[in-house]
Write a protein that holds these residues in place. Structure first.
Motif, PDB file in Angstrom:
ATOM      1  N   SER A  55       1.998  32.622 -13.835  1.00  0.00           N
ATOM      2  CA  SER A  55       2.211  32.564 -12.380  1.00  0.00           C
ATOM      3  C   SER A  55       0.877  32.555 -11.654  1.00  0.00           C
ATOM      4  CB  SER A  55       3.044  33.763 -11.926  1.00  0.00           C
ATOM      5  OG  SER A  55       4.337  33.709 -12.461  1.00  0.00           O
ATOM      6  N   PHE A  56      -0.045  33.386 -12.150  1.00  0.00           N
ATOM      7  CA  PHE A  56      -1.366  33.456 -11.525  1.00  0.00           C
ATOM      8  C   PHE A  56      -2.065  32.095 -11.561  1.00  0.00           C
ATOM      9  CE2 PHE A  56      -5.906  33.770 -12.535  1.00  0.00           C
ATOM     10  CZ  PHE A  56      -6.400  34.279 -11.357  1.00  0.00           C
ATOM     11  N   GLU A  57      -1.986  31.421 -12.718  1.00  0.00           N
ATOM     12  CA  GLU A  57      -2.682  30.144 -12.844  1.00  0.00           C
ATOM     13  C   GLU A  57      -2.132  29.116 -11.856  1.00  0.00           C
ATOM     14  OE1 GLU A  57      -5.316  29.432 -14.458  1.00  0.00           O
ATOM     15  OE2 GLU A  57      -5.510  31.380 -15.444  1.00  0.00           O
ATOM     16  N   ARG A  58      -0.820  29.109 -11.698  1.00  0.00           N
ATOM     17  CA  ARG A  58      -0.229  28.134 -10.771  1.00  0.00           C
ATOM     18  C   ARG A  58      -0.612  28.446  -9.329  1.00  0.00           C
ATOM     19  NH1 ARG A  58       5.660  25.918 -12.638  1.00  0.00           N
ATOM     20  NH2 ARG A  58       5.151  25.512 -14.827  1.00  0.00           N
ATOM     21  N   VAL A  59      -0.473  29.707  -8.965  1.00  0.00           N
ATOM     22  CA  VAL A  59      -0.811  30.084  -7.587  1.00  0.00           C
ATOM     23  C   VAL A  59      -2.300  29.911  -7.343  1.00  0.00           C
ATOM     24  CG1 VAL A  59      -0.879  32.004  -5.957  1.00  0.00           C
ATOM     25  CG2 VAL A  59       1.128  31.651  -7.390  1.00  0.00           C
ATOM     26  N   ASN A  60      -3.100  30.332  -8.326  1.00  0.00           N
ATOM     27  CA  ASN A  60      -4.554  30.239  -8.156  1.00  0.00           C
ATOM     28  C   ASN A  60      -4.999  28.782  -8.070  1.00  0.00           C
ATOM     29  OD1 ASN A  60      -7.114  31.868  -8.135  1.00  0.00           O
ATOM     30  ND2 ASN A  60      -7.565  30.524  -9.871  1.00  0.00           N
ATOM     31  N   ALA A  61      -4.289  27.913  -8.810  1.00  0.00           N
ATOM     32  CA  ALA A  61      -4.635  26.490  -8.736  1.00  0.00           C
ATOM     33  C   ALA A  61      -4.413  25.949  -7.329  1.00  0.00           C
ATOM     34  CB  ALA A  61      -3.800  25.702  -9.747  1.00  0.00           C
ATOM     35  N   VAL A  62      -3.287  26.347  -6.728  1.00  0.00           N
ATOM     36  CA  VAL A  62      -2.989  25.912  -5.360  1.00  0.00           C
ATOM     37  C   VAL A  62      -4.020  26.471  -4.388  1.00  0.00           C
ATOM     38  CG1 VAL A  62      -1.315  26.032  -3.489  1.00  0.00           C
ATOM     39  CG2 VAL A  62      -0.545  25.673  -5.838  1.00  0.00           C
ATOM     40  N   VAL A  63      -4.267  27.783  -4.507  1.00  0.00           N
ATOM     41  CA  VAL A  63      -5.220  28.424  -3.592  1.00  0.00           C
ATOM     42  C   VAL A  63      -6.608  27.823  -3.757  1.00  0.00           C
ATOM     43  CG1 VAL A  63      -6.327  30.614  -3.024  1.00  0.00           C
ATOM     44  CG2 VAL A  63      -3.887  30.548  -3.496  1.00  0.00           C
ATOM     45  N   SER A  64      -6.976  27.571  -5.016  1.00  0.00           N
ATOM     46  CA  SER A  64      -8.303  27.010  -5.272  1.00  0.00           C
ATOM     47  C   SER A  64      -8.434  25.614  -4.674  1.00  0.00           C
ATOM     48  CB  SER A  64      -8.557  26.963  -6.770  1.00  0.00           C
ATOM     49  OG  SER A  64      -8.593  28.264  -7.308  1.00  0.00           O
ATOM     50  N   GLU A  65      -7.355  24.825  -4.782  1.00  0.00           N
ATOM     51  CA  GLU A  65      -7.402  23.478  -4.205  1.00  0.00           C
ATOM     52  C   GLU A  65      -7.586  23.543  -2.691  1.00  0.00           C
ATOM     53  OE1 GLU A  65      -4.068  21.179  -5.354  1.00  0.00           O
ATOM     54  OE2 GLU A  65      -4.477  21.309  -7.512  1.00  0.00           O
ATOM     55  N   VAL A  66      -6.837  24.467  -2.069  1.00  0.00           N
ATOM     56  CA  VAL A  66      -6.984  24.626  -0.619  1.00  0.00           C
ATOM     57  C   VAL A  66      -8.375  25.119  -0.279  1.00  0.00           C
ATOM     58  CG1 VAL A  66      -6.134  25.862   1.409  1.00  0.00           C
ATOM     59  CG2 VAL A  66      -4.519  25.012  -0.316  1.00  0.00           C
ATOM     60  N   TYR A  67      -8.842  26.073  -1.055  1.00  0.00           N
ATOM     61  CA  TYR A  67     -10.165  26.655  -0.813  1.00  0.00           C
ATOM     62  C   TYR A  67     -11.250  25.595  -0.974  1.00  0.00           C
ATOM     63  CZ  TYR A  67     -14.315  29.541  -1.675  1.00  0.00           C
ATOM     64  OH  TYR A  67     -15.571  30.095  -1.637  1.00  0.00           O
ATOM     65  N   VAL A  68     -11.210  24.894  -2.118  1.00  0.00           N
ATOM     66  CA  VAL A  68     -12.246  23.886  -2.389  1.00  0.00           C
ATOM     67  C   VAL A  68     -12.153  22.722  -1.393  1.00  0.00           C
ATOM     68  CG1 VAL A  68     -13.067  22.210  -4.089  1.00  0.00           C
ATOM     69  CG2 VAL A  68     -12.406  24.518  -4.805  1.00  0.00           C
ATOM     70  N   GLY A  69     -10.894  22.299  -1.123  1.00  0.00           N
ATOM     71  CA  GLY A  69     -10.747  21.186  -0.173  1.00  0.00           C
ATOM     72  C   GLY A  69     -11.290  21.544   1.201  1.00  0.00           C
ATOM     73  N   THR A  70     -11.054  22.775   1.618  1.00  0.00           N
ATOM     74  CA  THR A  70     -11.549  23.213   2.940  1.00  0.00           C
ATOM     75  C   THR A  70     -13.062  23.324   2.938  1.00  0.00           C
ATOM     76  OG1 THR A  70      -9.495  24.442   3.240  1.00  0.00           O
ATOM     77  CG2 THR A  70     -11.311  24.969   4.706  1.00  0.00           C
ATOM     78  N   ILE A  71     -13.606  23.908   1.877  1.00  0.00           N
ATOM     79  CA  ILE A  71     -15.061  24.052   1.791  1.00  0.00           C
ATOM     80  C   ILE A  71     -15.734  22.683   1.802  1.00  0.00           C
ATOM     81  CG2 ILE A  71     -16.941  24.858   0.303  1.00  0.00           C
ATOM     82  CD1 ILE A  71     -15.535  27.087   1.733  1.00  0.00           C
ATOM     83  N   ASN A  72     -15.159  21.729   1.079  1.00  0.00           N
ATOM     84  CA  ASN A  72     -15.751  20.386   1.034  1.00  0.00           C
ATOM     85  C   ASN A  72     -15.645  19.659   2.373  1.00  0.00           C
ATOM     86  OD1 ASN A  72     -16.383  20.728  -1.647  1.00  0.00           O
ATOM     87  ND2 ASN A  72     -14.489  19.742  -2.399  1.00  0.00           N
TER      88      ASN A  72
END
Length: 679
Positions: A55-72
């Protein structure tokens, strides 16, 4: 005689084998259950830890995508900060490149672009999977300048995540959470806040899918699609929910971001779980660790070894923080879900154990009954032998085992019994003849002794009474007396040993006493003559303790010679005393021995009490002896009561010995002689 209830040996042996098997298998099952329990808990811990990580990997993947996309996206916005019309296209491109971002907007500070109005918010929103709409919010009603999220976003050094919220306070729409990042101008001043919105409804489905996939991968049951089709069956759904774990997500403040109960998202806080739990301290500790970003789990083999009450169910709780966000993910696992495997294993183990015991009992019962059948046949033959049918045929035993040995033993017993019976008949006849002969010998022996009392009824100057009780059919004690020339010759003796040899020597001694005393009135001469005769040819080394006395009835003078015998007792009006006697050897020990003679004068009404060692050495069951002290006590009592006649003394002394000895067997001949002098 009451007949005892029959208990089959084969049944008892089968029961003992089954009982032993039950005990052994029970202990083994218990040990396996205990040892396996720890292993099962470790396996369950690893399984549910893996569940949480998935569950962590799936949620973290989503959060990371949002985080990285926003940072970029931030450098691109800052690069075109002077061109407000370029902002919407940048946002649209960001949504196109990041499908997990639901919407994205840039909220500028007041009047940053005067030409756009006091509030300028370029905004892009995903309407469906193919259509992205861009908007520019400039209306005065969209007041965000004093919002907490806007002020915190401007002040943040890096990006932060907002608390979950409803867009436009519309609680019917899916809740959102936004990643906020400050936008700076060329001078480094924060002039706007970039917000990338993540739909919690979408995130909720991601976590539910993970929970369901892992749950149904571990437990046999309907597929996810089958479960969705069977939602109308409330009982089945409730039955599965007892075992089904679930994940939840909370913000740094404890607000539910994701929860199986959608009504609690945004609106409820983990503190409500703390208040509702019976384990308040434990659940509060979980809340404190999760909001602090600690990873771990509560229960099983941790320092907190007890499960806790979560949502009304006794459960174990796993938790881990989410990277790039101040969130914490939790996994609640019902205790029954972890314990069920052990219960199933235990139930299967008990079932097969009972099945094995049943099979063993049936097989053993048949085998033991078959093996013990010859024993029943041998028992029937033994009953016939017990009835006297010694030649009853025994069952044939083909096996060479313990039963064959028992068969051979029974066969030997048959022959031995037949032979023994024949010998017993002969022995019985011989014994009967011997007993008859002993009876005749006893009668002869008793006939040799004085048996008529009063002995001399024509005289009133003496009173004599005597008794002899042999320990066996015949004995070796003797006593005798007779009158000659107004003198009373008397003796008492004890031949060494018992039985027939002693009785023969007793007869010889008595005959010699009679013959010698006719020719001499000197007691020591009588004893010496007896000694000379007995020493000659005494190959068996037998001897006789003997006391010989001669009482002159006219004067009361008593002359006596003692040959190793117990001293007689004198009962006078003054009291009781023992007659002094020299320590001569017994008769038959040494040839030529000179026996001494002693004399005394008896006062009137004196009783001379003579006895053998069968009186003073009589033993009771405790091996205590009657002894001379008790003889004196009985005599003094009789004197005090005035009972001094010879028969009373003998009878009372015999009664006292009998009371003392009780049930103990008589070990020696008992002979007593009482002579009362009445001038």
């Amino acid at each position: 005689m009451r007949k005892r209830k029959f208990h089959s040996f084969s049944s008892r042996l089968s029961k003992r084998l089954v009982l032993t098997l039950l005990v052994v298998m029970g202990l083994t099952s218990f040990l396996v259950f205990i040892i396996g329990g720890g292993f099962a808990f470790e396996v369950e811990e690893m399984r549910h830890q893996t569940m949480l990580e998935a569950s962590f990997e799936r949620v973290n993947a989503v959060v990371s995508e949002v985080y990285v996309g926003t940072i970029n996206l931030v450098p691109q916005i800052e690069e075109h900060i002077g061109n407000p019309d370029r902002m919407a296209s940048l946002l649209k491109r960001a949504l196109t490149q990041n499908p997990n971002i639901r919407s994205c907007g840039i909220s500028f500070i007041e009047n940053y672009y005067p030409q756009k109005g006091p509030r300028f918010v370029p905004y892009a929103i995903r309407r469906d999977s193919t259509h992205i709409e861009t908007l520019n919010y400039t209306a005065n009603h969209h007041d965000y300048l004093q919002s907490e999220w806007f002020l915190q976003g401007l002040e943040a050094e890096k990006g932060i995540w907002s608390e979950p919220f409803f867009e436009g306070n519309d609680t019917t729409s899916p809740p959102l959470v936004a990643f906020l990042y400050p936008i700076r101008n060329k001078q480094g001043r924060a002039v706007a806040v970039l917000g990338a919105d993540l739909s919690l409804d979408w995130l909720q489905k991601k976590m539910e899918e993970t929970d369901t996939e892992i749950y149904y991968a571990e437990w046999t049951g309907p597929s996810k699609e089958e479960k969705d089709k069977d939602e109308d069956n409330e009982n089945d759904e409730n039955a599965q929910s007892i075992l089904e774990p679930y994940s939840f997500l909370i913000s740094k403040k404890g607000t539910f971001i994701v929860h199986p109960d959608k009504h609690r998202i945004v609106k409820d806080n983990f503190s409500s779980v703390v208040k509702a739990s019976e384990d308040t301290a434990a659940v509060a500790d979980i809340s404190r660790k999760m909001t602090s970003g600690v990873e771990g789990f509560y229960g099983m083999e941790t320092s907190n070894t007890k499960e806790v009450d979560i949502e009304g169910r006794t459960s174990y709780v796993f938790f881990t923080p989410i990277k790039h966000a101040d969130w914490s993910m939790g996994l609640v696992v019902p205790q029954l879900a972890i314990d069920l495997a052990a219960y199933i294993v235990g139930g299967v183990l008990i079932f097969f154990m009972m099945l094995a015991v049943l099979v063993v009992w049936l097989v053993n019962s048949f085998s033991i009954r078959r093996a013990t059948k010859p024993l029943k046949q041998l028992a029937a033959s033994a009953d016939e032998v017990a009835k006297g049918n010694f030649y009853t045929p025994l069952p044939a035993i083909k096996r060479n085992d313990e039963i064959r040995l028992l068969h051979d033993s029974f066969e030997n017993m048959q022959h031995s019994l037949a032979q023994y019976t024949d010998e017993l008949k002969a022995t019985t006849a011989s014994k009967a003849a011997i007993e008859n002969e002993l009876k005749i010998a006893h009668d002869i022996q008793m006939a040799m002794l004085p048996k008529k009392f009063a002995a001399h009824p024509e005289r009133n100057d003496i009173d004599i009474f005597g008794s002899l009780t042999p320990a066996k059919a015949v004995g070796g004690d003797l006593f005798d007396f007779h009158l000659h020339d107004e003198k009373l010759f008397f003796c008492i003796g004890d031949v060494s040993g018992q039985g027939v040899p002693a009785s023969l020597l007793m007869a010889v001694t008595r005959s010699l006493f009679r013959n010698v005393s006719v020719h001499t009135s000197e007691p020591h001469h009588i004893v010496k003559a007896l000694n000379d005769v007995m020493v000659e040819g005494n190959e068996k080394n037998m001897f006789v303790t003997l006391f010989v006395g001669v009482l002159d009835l006219a004067t009361g003078k008593l002359r006596y010679s003692n040959a190793g015998h117990d001293a007689p007792m004198l009962l006078t009006q003054e009291g009781c005393r023992f007659l002094p006697c020299d320590p001569n050897l017994p008769v038959g020990v040494m040839a030529g021995w000179e026996f001494s003679m002693q004399e005394t004068t008896l006062p009137a009404h004196t009783t001379v009490f003579l006895y053998t060692d069968g009186l003073n050495e009589a033993e009771n069951a405790n091996h205590a002896q009657f002894e001379e002290t008790r003889i004196v006590e009985v005599a003094e009592k009789l004197l005090s009561e005035g009972k001094t006649d010879s028969e009373t003394i003998i009878c009372q002394m015999a009664q006292a010995v009998s009371n003392f000895v009780g049930e103990a067997e008589q070990s020696d001949d008992l002979t007593m002689l009482a002579i009362r002098y009445l001038p």
